[in-house]
Design an enzyme around this catalytic site. Structure first.
Site, PDB file in Angstrom:
ATOM      1  NE  ARG A 237      -4.324  -1.249   0.131  1.00  0.00           N
ATOM      2  CZ  ARG A 237      -4.529  -2.273  -0.712  1.00  0.00           C
ATOM      3  NH1 ARG A 237      -3.617  -2.595  -1.616  1.00  0.00           N
ATOM      4  NH2 ARG A 237      -5.662  -2.972  -0.668  1.00  0.00           N
ATOM      5  CD  GLU A 266      -3.206   3.624  -5.181  1.00  0.00           C
ATOM      6  OE1 GLU A 266      -4.256   3.012  -5.438  1.00  0.00           O
ATOM      7  OE2 GLU A 266      -2.177   3.084  -4.765  1.00  0.00           O
ATOM      8  CG  HIS A 285      -3.606  -0.254  -6.833  1.00  0.00           C
ATOM      9  ND1 HIS A 285      -3.954   0.331  -5.643  1.00  0.00           N
ATOM     10  CD2 HIS A 285      -3.649  -1.596  -6.590  1.00  0.00           C
ATOM     11  CE1 HIS A 285      -4.192  -0.593  -4.731  1.00  0.00           C
ATOM     12  NE2 HIS A 285      -4.009  -1.783  -5.291  1.00  0.00           N
TER      13      HIS A 285
HETATM   14  N1  NAD Z   1      -0.676  -3.929  -5.420  1.00  0.00           N
HETATM   15  C1  NAD Z   1      -1.822  -4.588  -5.396  1.00  0.00           C
HETATM   16  O1  NAD Z   1      -2.640  -4.513  -6.303  1.00  0.00           O
HETATM   17  C2  NAD Z   1      -2.101  -5.485  -4.241  1.00  0.00           C
HETATM   18  C3  NAD Z   1      -2.807  -6.683  -4.485  1.00  0.00           C
HETATM   19  C4  NAD Z   1      -3.068  -7.500  -3.417  1.00  0.00           C
HETATM   20  C5  NAD Z   1      -2.652  -7.152  -2.147  1.00  0.00           C
HETATM   21  N2  NAD Z   1      -1.991  -6.000  -1.947  1.00  0.00           N
HETATM   22  C6  NAD Z   1      -1.528  -5.647  -0.595  1.00  0.00           C
HETATM   23  O2  NAD Z   1      -0.733  -6.720  -0.118  1.00  0.00           O
HETATM   24  C7  NAD Z   1      -1.060  -6.964   1.237  1.00  0.00           C
HETATM   25  C8  NAD Z   1      -0.681  -8.371   1.634  1.00  0.00           C
HETATM   26  O3  NAD Z   1      -1.537  -9.328   1.071  1.00  0.00           O
HETATM   27  P1  NAD Z   1      -1.384 -10.883   1.466  1.00  0.00           P
HETATM   28  O4  NAD Z   1      -2.502 -11.609   0.829  1.00  0.00           O
HETATM   29  O5  NAD Z   1       0.005 -11.346   1.232  1.00  0.00           O
HETATM   30  O6  NAD Z   1      -1.648 -10.764   3.034  1.00  0.00           O
HETATM   31  P2  NAD Z   1      -1.122 -11.734   4.187  1.00  0.00           P
HETATM   32  O7  NAD Z   1      -1.970 -11.428   5.372  1.00  0.00           O
HETATM   33  O8  NAD Z   1      -1.052 -13.136   3.699  1.00  0.00           O
HETATM   34  O9  NAD Z   1       0.381 -11.245   4.443  1.00  0.00           O
HETATM   35  C9  NAD Z   1       0.737 -10.164   5.218  1.00  0.00           C
HETATM   36  C10 NAD Z   1       1.968 -10.537   6.040  1.00  0.00           C
HETATM   37  O10 NAD Z   1       2.423  -9.383   6.719  1.00  0.00           O
HETATM   38  C11 NAD Z   1       2.724  -9.735   8.068  1.00  0.00           C
HETATM   39  N3  NAD Z   1       2.531  -8.557   8.906  1.00  0.00           N
HETATM   40  C12 NAD Z   1       1.375  -7.890   9.140  1.00  0.00           C
HETATM   41  N4  NAD Z   1       1.609  -6.828   9.921  1.00  0.00           N
HETATM   42  C13 NAD Z   1       2.925  -6.809  10.175  1.00  0.00           C
HETATM   43  C14 NAD Z   1       3.770  -5.952  10.919  1.00  0.00           C
HETATM   44  N5  NAD Z   1       3.293  -4.886  11.552  1.00  0.00           N
HETATM   45  N6  NAD Z   1       5.089  -6.246  10.958  1.00  0.00           N
HETATM   46  C15 NAD Z   1       5.582  -7.317  10.325  1.00  0.00           C
HETATM   47  N7  NAD Z   1       4.831  -8.167   9.601  1.00  0.00           N
HETATM   48  C16 NAD Z   1       3.527  -7.919   9.541  1.00  0.00           C
HETATM   49  C17 NAD Z   1       1.752 -10.852   8.413  1.00  0.00           C
HETATM   50  O11 NAD Z   1       2.253 -11.641   9.479  1.00  0.00           O
HETATM   51  C18 NAD Z   1       1.684 -11.601   7.096  1.00  0.00           C
HETATM   52  O12 NAD Z   1       2.645 -12.620   7.022  1.00  0.00           O
HETATM   53  C19 NAD Z   1      -2.544  -6.625   1.319  1.00  0.00           C
HETATM   54  O13 NAD Z   1      -2.943  -6.304   2.636  1.00  0.00           O
HETATM   55  C20 NAD Z   1      -2.677  -5.456   0.374  1.00  0.00           C
HETATM   56  O14 NAD Z   1      -2.499  -4.248   1.074  1.00  0.00           O
HETATM   57  C21 NAD Z   1      -1.708  -5.153  -2.963  1.00  0.00           C
HETATM   58  O1  DGY Z   2      -5.809  -5.405  -1.837  1.00  0.00           O
HETATM   59  C1  DGY Z   2      -6.063  -5.761  -2.984  1.00  0.00           C
HETATM   60  O2  DGY Z   2      -6.720  -6.785  -3.237  1.00  0.00           O
HETATM   61  C2  DGY Z   2      -5.577  -4.964  -4.151  1.00  0.00           C
HETATM   62  O3  DGY Z   2      -4.858  -3.859  -3.774  1.00  0.00           O
HETATM   63  C3  DGY Z   2      -6.659  -4.614  -5.098  1.00  0.00           C
HETATM   64  O4  DGY Z   2      -7.398  -3.543  -4.599  1.00  0.00           O
END
Ligand code: NAD
Ligand code: DGY
Length: 324
Positions: A237, A266, A285
């Site tokens: 993010r 954004e 994004h």
């Molecule tokens: N760019 C995009 O389009 C896009 C797409 C999907 C997800 N995302 C972002 O990616 C993030 C992660 O998605 P995911 O499915 O891998 O989630 P997830 O919950 O599987 O992974 C997040 C990881 O971060 C760790 N974590 C959380 N808070 C923490 C902290 N304060 N310090 C250290 N580690 C910490 C958790 O233990 C976990 O292992 C989403 O929350 C979203 O914001 C972005």
């Molecule tokens: O968190 C997510 O799934 C991506 O950022 C799409 O919005």
């Protein structure tokens, strides 16, 4: 009687039909200044809400007194105040898993594009600047064999690390709240402190969720701990980064370059200084933005909402404790 649902993002017709079979749906094609009042009015009767890309503010919460479930078409749920939803017994559903591999593809693309200067040099070719044999001023940096530091070794972090380890022979280090034995066993990944990761990684890759502890985790101080030859990649993010500090670090050579899919604001404002820097690759994004994956996310979000409205919070619920 069918429950009232407000949908604020276009979804494929077959999924809309599925939602309409079981719910009375009021549809908005995104929320803007022109339709916000109508949206707020529709919330008055809503038991369910589904969409993405809207800060679900206190004003919107207050406008929805009958709300039972919210279904975001995303895995990240930083648009919502989970504590406030839980206090009102409202379920928050999200879409983990279905977008993991696609998002990891995007993030690894950023690694390659930033290191090999793909967008910058492709633009030079289009502008007719390729006039002879190229020299070091157009060279990039190797990716294979380097060290990638993953901030947030969750689903997507692991999928990025898998690409790095198996595809590019990279050394994987990670910073995460808890240890990830699977990554350590399968990818030979090493857990380390944030400072250690910043000092050792050639690519610092953020995939942390946005929450108070991770807001501006990348800032002037943390950037200063990175190698001057290193790249910062953001697939998590935008608000995890102090963008002004990042611009400064990129301009002054504190770090070498950045690949960014997400931004503090954004769409990225056209006057953002990031856009004027040749060592920045900026994407709109698009982490999960393929036809296939966006369909699967919408499908999961519809199924999540229908289940939650029936009281089933067994899958993809952020706050299942509300049932206790
Ligand atoms: N760019 C995009 O389009 C896009 C797409 C999907 C997800 N995302 C972002 O990616 C993030 C992660 O998605 P995911 O499915 O891998 O989630 P997830 O919950 O599987 O992974 C997040 C990881 O971060 C760790 N974590 C959380 N808070 C923490 C902290 N304060 N310090 C250290 N580690 C910490 C958790 O233990 C976990 O292992 C989403 O929350 C979203 O914001 C972005
Ligand atoms: O968190 C997510 O799934 C991506 O950022 C799409 O919005």
């Amino acid at each position: 009687m069918k429950p009232n649902v407000v949908l604020y993002r276009k979804i494929p017709d077959d999924l809309l039909a599925k939602l309409q079979e079981q719910c009375q749906v009021t549809y908005f094609d995104g929320i803007n200044a022109d339709n916000r009042a109508a949206f707020i009015k529709a919330l008055a009767e809503a038991e369910g809400v589904i969409g993405v890309g809207l800060q679900f503010s206190d004003e919107l919460m207050a406008a929805a007194p009958k709300l039972k479930a919210v279904s975001t078409i995303s895995v990240g749920y930083d648009d919502f105040n989970v504590a406030k939803l839980s206090a009102r017994g409202i379920a928050l559903m999200h879409t983990p898993g279905v977008l993991t591999e696609t998002t990891a593809d995007t993030i690894f693309t950023l690694v390659l594009c930033a290191a090999r200067r793909i967008t910058e040099l492709a633009e030079k070719v289009k502008q007719g600047e390729w006039q002879g044999s190229i020299g070091p001023d157009w060279y990039g940096s190797n990716v294979h064999g380097k060290t990638i530091g993953i901030l947030g070794m969750g689903r997507i972090g692991y999928a990025v690390a898998k690409r790095a380890h198996f595809g590019f022979g990279m050394n994987v280090i990670y910073y995460n709240r808890s240890a990830k034995p699977e990554a350590e066993q399968q990818l030979n990944a090493r857990r380390c402190s944030l400072d250690e990761l910043l000092a050792d990684a050639d690519f610092v890759c953020n995939v942390l969720p946005l929450m108070p502890e991770t807001r501006h985790i990348i800032n002037r101080d943390t950037l200063a701990k990175m190698k001057p030859s290193a790249f910062f990649i953001n697939g998590g993010r935008g608000a995890s980064v102090d963008e002004a500090a990042l611009v400064e670090a990129l301009k002054s050579g504190v770090i070498k370059g950045a690949g960014l899919d997400v931004f503090e604001t954004e769409p990225l404002p056209v006057n953002s200084e990031l856009l004027s820097l040749p060592n920045v690759v900026a994407l709109p994004h698009i982490g999960s933005a393929t036809h296939e994956t966006r369909y699967e996310m919408s499908k999961m979000a519809v199924e999540n909402l229908l289940a939650a409205l029936k009281g089933d919070l067994t899958k993809h619920c952020v706050n299942p404790d509300i049932l206790r």
